[in-house]
Design an enzyme around this catalytic site. Structure first.
Site, PDB file in Angstrom:
ATOM      1  N   GLU A  21       0.863  -1.191   0.000  1.00 29.54           N
ATOM      2  CA  GLU A  21       0.000   0.000   0.000  1.00 29.54           C
ATOM      3  C   GLU A  21       0.893   1.232   0.000  1.00 29.54           C
ATOM      4  OE1 GLU A  21      -2.809  -0.362   3.239  1.00 29.54           O
ATOM      5  OE2 GLU A  21      -3.614  -2.216   2.436  1.00 29.54           O
TER       6      GLU A  21
ATOM      7  N   HIS B 176      -8.566   9.467   4.138  1.00 29.89           N
ATOM      8  CA  HIS B 176      -8.252   8.393   3.181  1.00 29.89           C
ATOM      9  C   HIS B 176      -8.611   8.886   1.788  1.00 29.89           C
ATOM     10  CE1 HIS B 176      -8.134   4.521   1.184  1.00 29.89           C
ATOM     11  NE2 HIS B 176      -7.656   3.969   2.284  1.00 29.89           N
TER      12      HIS B 176
ATOM     13  N   ARG C 281      -0.655   8.926   2.068  1.00 30.96           N
ATOM     14  CA  ARG C 281      -2.082   9.250   1.958  1.00 30.96           C
ATOM     15  C   ARG C 281      -2.384  10.741   1.923  1.00 30.96           C
ATOM     16  NH1 ARG C 281      -4.845   4.759   5.828  1.00 30.96           N
ATOM     17  NH2 ARG C 281      -4.445   3.105   4.332  1.00 30.96           N
TER      18      ARG C 281
ATOM     19  N   HIS D 169     -10.651   9.363   8.044  1.00 27.46           N
ATOM     20  CA  HIS D 169     -10.469   7.922   8.156  1.00 27.46           C
ATOM     21  C   HIS D 169      -9.794   7.488   9.455  1.00 27.46           C
ATOM     22  CE1 HIS D 169      -9.709   3.845   6.773  1.00 27.46           C
ATOM     23  NE2 HIS D 169      -8.402   3.988   6.933  1.00 27.46           N
TER      24      HIS D 169
ATOM     25  N   ARG E 124      -0.217   8.476   9.590  1.00 21.47           N
ATOM     26  CA  ARG E 124       0.016   7.042   9.777  1.00 21.47           C
ATOM     27  C   ARG E 124       0.305   6.327   8.454  1.00 21.47           C
ATOM     28  NH1 ARG E 124      -3.277   2.794   9.083  1.00 21.47           N
ATOM     29  NH2 ARG E 124      -5.193   4.013   9.054  1.00 21.47           N
TER      30      ARG E 124
HETATM   31  C1  SIN Z   1      -7.220   0.540   3.450  1.00 18.63           C
HETATM   32  O1  SIN Z   1      -7.545  -0.624   3.250  1.00 18.63           O
HETATM   33  O2  SIN Z   1      -6.937   1.322   2.561  1.00 18.63           O
HETATM   34  C2  SIN Z   1      -7.193   1.044   4.870  1.00 18.63           C
HETATM   35  C3  SIN Z   1      -6.058   0.488   5.588  1.00 18.63           C
HETATM   36  C4  SIN Z   1      -5.574   1.464   6.622  1.00 18.63           C
HETATM   37  O3  SIN Z   1      -6.298   2.355   7.032  1.00 18.63           O
HETATM   38  O4  SIN Z   1      -4.409   1.369   6.992  1.00 18.63           O
END
Ligand code: SIN
Length: 534
Positions: free
Chosen positions: A121, A237, A290, A351, A386
């Site tokens: 990610e 998010h 993010r 988020h 985060r």
């Molecule tokens: C996501 O699945 O994008 C959220 C995971 C997260 O908040 O770390």
């Protein structure tokens, strides 16, 4: 009138997400534990987590040192290095323990030879995210919940909402609560208390958080005199589904999350003119941190006068989409969108909360007898932003640590008072409709005044409006709505105060009137307690 009841326990845990459940498992080996949770058992942000849990279990391609570096970099100068070291190192053992308890993460033959399918990610330099399809949080909640039920050592009281901490001689000795199911008001006397109530993002109009995320633990700790820290850092998010916009504006349903793991597998962001834009904002493109992706999306939405951008999964293939993201596929289909054929309309939404009750790395607050863990806490592990999929790990690691510390403390507590007297307080004069209207007003004020892009003027206007609202919320709550709306007002006020005070931009806190990061003056945490109340 609900009946009043006094209950005694060794350890009271408030909150039933990953941090609360993991703390309960740890403590139940050594003392009597009561866990209260305000929804049905398991109802939490944990249950909704999609992407996964990050841990450097691959010793060939990855290392805890890489995970440490990625976490520190995303945290934009405010991570506590010791806390991050603990997170990434103890995190590996906690995840392995979780697998031994029965967590079923997706498996695959990989080069690193872990046997697990590891996802990537934003801002991770390696594949290190264990996942259970796109319902990782639900799998973890199931695993921890089953362990607790099969061991039968922890008493869980669902539909029970904490109101206020009970403080005697400067020490926390439990909490008052309402058991909404049995219609009881409770005085829960406990030798030690752990707050693990999760996030606060229901303070915002658009959020991926479930309805329970109203910051109750942060607000009750604040009222009791606990310090709070980093309240200005809210993570937005980048990709929440923009589907029923009109309905969302009226009743503010939580927005359905489109996991960052979808971009990890190659999905691209394009604006409504059909242009891919992330390469011109950051070298990591769609997998930039993010805060950067969210701001880029807002910029593109402004430029193109649109309420969303598109997430294109066209490069992934229908089979992979259905296999890897079954829940996202199904949910979108139910909302009339076949994501194997169509782009997804997305926009950022609140988020995650990097701020919260200030604790040490052992889970201690400044109040003896009061401990805290998980999203309701700020201990510097996430800094100003985060890293994706570090939140479940935080709950596991620091939930365990808070329980261990609380156990040491409660052994020294000789006895609890037989009963306590609680203040009657001023009753709430607002009816349910009025409270709901105030809830929506707070959420609108916060979205408008303290959102992804902030400035001094907007923050001050929001703060003035909130002060007027908070005067109406100066009552002693007697039911769920009264508790939640009062807590939303308290937390929103603290977010605004902190955001006004931090005159720079850093991580998730971006001020258009102070767009630069100012390390000379602001590389520090903002810590408040009721002593500094304006
Ligand atoms: C996501 O699945 O994008 C959220 C995971 C997260 O908040 O770390």
């Amino acid at each position: 009138m609900p009946k009043n009841k006094t209950i005694k326990t060794d350890l009271l845990i408030i909150g039933g997400g990953i941090a609360g459940l993991r703390a309960a498992i740890e403590a139940s080996k050594h003392c009597k534990v009561l866990l209260i949770t305000k929804g049905k058992a398991g109802e939490s942000a944990t249950e909704k987590a999609q992407g996964g849990i990050a841990a450097a279990i691959d010793k060939i391609q990855d290392s805890t040192e890489f995970h440490f570096q990625d976490t520190i970099k995303a945290g934009a100068g405010l991570c506590d290095k010791k806390a991050v070291e603990i997170l990434v190192n103890e995190g590996v053992s906690r995840v392995i323990e979780l697998i031994k308890m029965g967590a079923r993460f997706d498996r695959a033959e990989t080069e690193g030879g872990t046997g697990y399918s590891l996802a990537i990610e934003g801002a991770h330099k390696r594949r290190r995210i264990l996942h259970a399809g796109d319902e990782t949080g639900a799998e973890i909640e199931r695993t921890l919940g089953s362990k607790i039920i099969s061991d039968g050592l922890v008493k869980i009281s669902p539909y029970t909402i904490g109101i206020d901490l009970i403080i005697k001689d400067g020490k926390c000795i439990g909490a008052t609560a309402i058991d909404t199911y049995n219609h009881l008001t409770l005085n829960i006397l406990a030798k030690a208390t752990i707050i693990a109530t999760g996030g606060i993002c229901q303070t915002y109009l658009y959020t991926t958080n479930p309805g329970v995320a109203t910051g109750d633990g942060v607000a009750m700790a604040w009222r009791a005199g606990a310090e709070v820290q980093d309240m200005e850092f809210i993570q937005f998010h980048p990709t929440s589904l923009v589907a029923f916009k009109e309905l969302e504006d009226i009743i503010a349903l939580p927005r359905f999350l489109i996991s960052e793991a979808v971009r990890g597998e190659g999905a691209k962001l394009i604006n409504v003119k059909g242009e891919r834009f992330m390469p011109s904002y950051h070298k990591q493109k769609e997998l930039a941190p993010r805060d950067i992706v969210s701001r880029a999306i807002v910029n593109e939405m402004k430029k193109t006068k649109s309420k969303h951008v598109w997430l294109s999964l066209s490069g992934l293939g229908a089979e992979k989409i259905k296999k890897r993201f079954p829940m996202i596929y199904k949910t979108c289909l139910e909302r009339g969108l076949d994501i194997t054929k169509e782009n997804i309309p997305v926009a950022p939404a609140a988020h995650y909360f990097m701020g919260g009750i200030k604790t040490t790395i052992e889970g201690e607050t400044n109040l003896p007898g009061l401990y805290a863990a998980g999203e309701s806490v700020s201990l510097g592990v996430h800094g100003a932003n985060r890293l994706a999929s570090n939140s479940l790990l935080d709950g596991l690691v620091f939930g365990t640590r808070a329980a261990k510390t609380a156990l040491k403390y409660l052994k020294e507590v000789k006895q609890l008072p037989k009963t306590i007297k609680t203040k009657a307080g001023k009753p709430c004069s607002l009816n349910k409709e009025k409270l709901e209207s105030i809830r929506m007003t707070i959420r609108n004020i916060m979205w408008k005044g303290a959102g992804i892009l902030r400035n001094g003027k907007g923050l001050k206007t929001a703060s003035q409006k909130l002060k007027d609202i908070n005067q109406k919320l100066d009552y002693q709550p007697k039911n769920l709505e009264e508790v939640e709306v009062k807590n939303l007002g308290t937390v929103a006020g603290l977010i605004l105060k902190s955001a006004i005070d931090r005159k720079e931009s850093r991580g998730a806190h971006f001020r258009t009137d102070y767009p630069q990061t100012d390390n000379q003056n602001w590389k520090k945490h903002l810590i408040y307690s009721t002593k500094d109340k304006a």
